[in-house]
Scaffold this active site. Structure first.
Site, PDB file in Angstrom:
ATOM      1  N   ASP A  74       0.921  -1.093  -0.046  1.00  0.00           N
ATOM      2  CA  ASP A  74      -0.002   0.062   0.041  1.00  0.00           C
ATOM      3  C   ASP A  74       0.923   1.049   0.090  1.00  0.00           C
ATOM      4  O   ASP A  74       1.641   1.694   1.103  1.00  0.00           O
ATOM      5  CB  ASP A  74      -0.954   0.008   1.314  1.00  0.00           C
ATOM      6  CG  ASP A  74      -1.760   1.299   1.363  1.00  0.00           C
ATOM      7  OD1 ASP A  74      -2.292   1.825   0.271  1.00  0.00           O
ATOM      8  OD2 ASP A  74      -1.932   1.798   2.375  1.00  0.00           O
ATOM      9  N   GLU A 107      -1.611  -1.705  -4.444  1.00  0.00           N
ATOM     10  CA  GLU A 107      -2.934  -0.953  -4.346  1.00  0.00           C
ATOM     11  C   GLU A 107      -2.499   0.519  -5.213  1.00  0.00           C
ATOM     12  O   GLU A 107      -1.444   1.168  -5.120  1.00  0.00           O
ATOM     13  CB  GLU A 107      -3.446  -0.514  -3.076  1.00  0.00           C
ATOM     14  CG  GLU A 107      -4.806   0.289  -3.176  1.00  0.00           C
ATOM     15  CD  GLU A 107      -5.349   0.012  -1.978  1.00  0.00           C
ATOM     16  OE1 GLU A 107      -6.252  -1.117  -1.699  1.00  0.00           O
ATOM     17  OE2 GLU A 107      -5.755   0.882  -1.061  1.00  0.00           O
ATOM     18  N   ASP A 111      -2.024   1.111   7.427  1.00  0.00           N
ATOM     19  CA  ASP A 111      -1.398   1.005   6.072  1.00  0.00           C
ATOM     20  C   ASP A 111      -0.827  -0.589   5.615  1.00  0.00           C
ATOM     21  O   ASP A 111      -1.086  -0.985   4.741  1.00  0.00           O
ATOM     22  CB  ASP A 111       0.124   1.799   5.970  1.00  0.00           C
ATOM     23  CG  ASP A 111      -0.232   3.286   5.769  1.00  0.00           C
ATOM     24  OD1 ASP A 111      -1.240   3.939   5.335  1.00  0.00           O
ATOM     25  OD2 ASP A 111       0.112   4.075   6.896  1.00  0.00           O
TER      26      ASP A 111
END
Length: 196
Positions: free
Chosen positions: A12, A72, A145
């Site tokens: 992420d 992501e 996160d």
């Protein structure tokens, strides 16, 4: 020859903190080997942060030897400057991975949420709750996160499994419940996607 274990690195990206997670399946159970963050909050210089992400992700890849990676893709364009920094952070992570000849797949946040909760507009809390139910997590409390990174790894694993399940039965010599056979036929059918 033993079957290559499926180990997925989820990322992420962020320019201040980048979450990462290592997800694998052992004896049918999903296990998060590591969920953590790369923290650059104390660094002032953006290029130093990018170098740090690159170096840290390179180390993670060398330590865990993931078979594939999922990242992501950020999509909120409120502040173009923030988006640019996020995109660069993502690029630094992706380059560290592709430098090791490992494939990277990008997922939008809605895809990730939908794969885990069935709803593309689910809250982060709902996603975290589902992950806790489905994955054996490391002991420490996960940051937002790290949880997001685990979610993207999970999404990727589910997508891979659905690819395996699409393999015609004729190529599947052993019993259907034997996941090894579908993985082996997947390897045979996709030699370009497997790192030897």
């Amino acid at each position: 020859m033993g079957m290559a274990e499926n180990i997925i690195l989820g990322i992420d990206p962020g320019s201040r903190t980048t979450g990462f997670a290592i997800l694998t399946r052992q004896k049918g159970k999903l296990i998060a080997l590591r969920c953590d963050t790369i923290n650059m909050a104390t660094m002032d210089d953006h290029s130093d942060r990018l170098q740090y992400i690159f170096d840290k992700v390179s180390k993670i890849v060398s330590s865990f030897n993931p078979t594939s990676c999922a990242v992501e893709t950020p999509i909120y364009g409120v502040d173009p400057q923030a988006m640019l920094k996020l995109g660069r952070a993502q690029a630094a992570a992706m380059l560290a991975i592709t430098n090791h000849d490992i494939s990277v797949t990008e997922y939008y946040p809605k895809q990730v949420k939908k794969s885990i909760t069935g709803n593309g507009n689910a809250s982060k809390e709902q996603v975290a709750f589902m992950l806790r139910k489905m994955v054996k997590l490391p002991g420490e409390k996960l940051s937002k996160d790290a949880t997001d990174a685990l979610a993207v790894a999970w999404c990727h694993l589910m997508k891979q499994n659905s690819i395996q399940n699409d393999i015609p039965k004729s190529q599947n010599k052993t019993h259907q419940n034997n996941s090894k056979s579908s993985w082996e036929s997947f390897v045979a059918n996709n030699p370009d996607r497997i790192r030897s």
